[in-house]
Design an enzyme around this catalytic site. Structure first.
Site, PDB file in Angstrom:
ATOM      1  CB  CYS A   6      -0.943   0.008   1.203  1.00 34.96           C
ATOM      2  SG  CYS A   6      -2.388  -1.065   0.996  1.00 34.96           S
ATOM      3  CG  HIS A  97       2.472 -10.199  -3.957  1.00 34.23           C
ATOM      4  ND1 HIS A  97       2.056 -10.184  -2.639  1.00 34.23           N
ATOM      5  CD2 HIS A  97       3.507 -11.058  -4.009  1.00 34.23           C
ATOM      6  CE1 HIS A  97       2.820 -10.998  -1.930  1.00 34.23           C
ATOM      7  NE2 HIS A  97       3.708 -11.556  -2.735  1.00 34.23           N
TER       8      HIS A  97
HETATM    9  P1  AMP Z   1       5.948 -13.160  -1.267  1.00 33.78           P
HETATM   10  O1  AMP Z   1       7.153 -13.707  -0.531  1.00 33.78           O
HETATM   11  O2  AMP Z   1       5.293 -14.100  -2.207  1.00 33.78           O
HETATM   12  O3  AMP Z   1       4.986 -12.513  -0.283  1.00 33.78           O
HETATM   13  O4  AMP Z   1       6.507 -12.004  -2.199  1.00 33.78           O
HETATM   14  C1  AMP Z   1       6.894 -10.750  -1.707  1.00 33.78           C
HETATM   15  C2  AMP Z   1       7.928 -10.233  -2.650  1.00 33.78           C
HETATM   16  O5  AMP Z   1       8.072  -8.853  -2.418  1.00 33.78           O
HETATM   17  C3  AMP Z   1       9.329 -10.865  -2.476  1.00 33.78           C
HETATM   18  O6  AMP Z   1       9.716 -11.495  -3.701  1.00 33.78           O
HETATM   19  C4  AMP Z   1      10.207  -9.668  -2.136  1.00 33.78           C
HETATM   20  O7  AMP Z   1      11.491  -9.738  -2.731  1.00 33.78           O
HETATM   21  C5  AMP Z   1       9.409  -8.510  -2.685  1.00 33.78           C
HETATM   22  N1  AMP Z   1       9.642  -7.216  -2.061  1.00 33.78           N
HETATM   23  C6  AMP Z   1       9.741  -6.953  -0.725  1.00 33.78           C
HETATM   24  N2  AMP Z   1       9.923  -5.640  -0.537  1.00 33.78           N
HETATM   25  C7  AMP Z   1       9.948  -5.057  -1.767  1.00 33.78           C
HETATM   26  C8  AMP Z   1      10.111  -3.722  -2.241  1.00 33.78           C
HETATM   27  N3  AMP Z   1      10.297  -2.679  -1.396  1.00 33.78           N
HETATM   28  N4  AMP Z   1      10.097  -3.503  -3.571  1.00 33.78           N
HETATM   29  C9  AMP Z   1       9.926  -4.531  -4.433  1.00 33.78           C
HETATM   30  N5  AMP Z   1       9.748  -5.805  -4.054  1.00 33.78           N
HETATM   31  C10 AMP Z   1       9.773  -6.067  -2.741  1.00 33.78           C
HETATM   32 ZN    ZN Z   2      -1.785  -3.271   1.192  1.00 35.86          ZN
END
Ligand code: AMP
Ligand code: ZN
Length: 110
Positions: A6, A97
């Site tokens: 968010c 996501h």
């Molecule tokens: P999940 O583990 O399926 O919840 O995916 C979350 C994803 O968000 C992971 O692949 C992280 O590398 C990614 N992530 C976490 N923080 C950020 C950020 N600030 N910008 C871009 N990706 C992020």
């Molecule tokens: Zn959110």
């Protein structure tokens, strides 16, 4: 709300955007698991697939209409879409996501 994605939607945390419209944002994953690793998120907060209902599923359909456009824009034809739901599945960010992974042989599932 204390939600990382968010905050990315709100522009409070920077992201490397790939695509944006009124309902969806796509940006590069900060820790890529493949040469191409993009996250697609609804701008509305949904905690995960568990929050998708008949009433809000249109945004998910919209995301899936955007994914092939962005994939084409990035020059990939072969890719995997993943959505982790819950800790045992590896979900670390509690905002729905979809990962787009491409650019190398991805092997079997899980
Ligand atoms: P999940 O583990 O399926 O919840 O995916 C979350 C994803 O968000 C992971 O692949 C992280 O590398 C990614 N992530 C976490 N923080 C950020 C950020 N600030 N910008 C871009 N990706 C992020
Ligand atoms: Zn959110």
């Amino acid at each position: 709300m204390d939600c990382l994605f968010c905050k990315i939607v709100a522009g409070e945390i920077p992201s490397k955007k790939v695509y944006e419209d009124d309902r969806v944002l796509a940006f590069y994953d900060i820790a890529p698991a493949a040469p191409v690793h993009v996250l697609f998120i609804p701008k509305v907060h949904l905690a995960g697939v568990r929050d998708v209902t008949a009433d809000n599923a249109a945004v998910v359909a919209h995301i899936f209409s955007v994914i092939p456009q962005v994939a084409a824009q990035l020059g990939v034809t072969d890719y995997r879409i993943v959505s982790n739901n819950g800790p045992e599945a590896g979900q670390t960010v509690q905002h729905l996501h979809f990962h787009l992974l491409a650019g190398r042989p991805l092997g079997g599932m899980a």
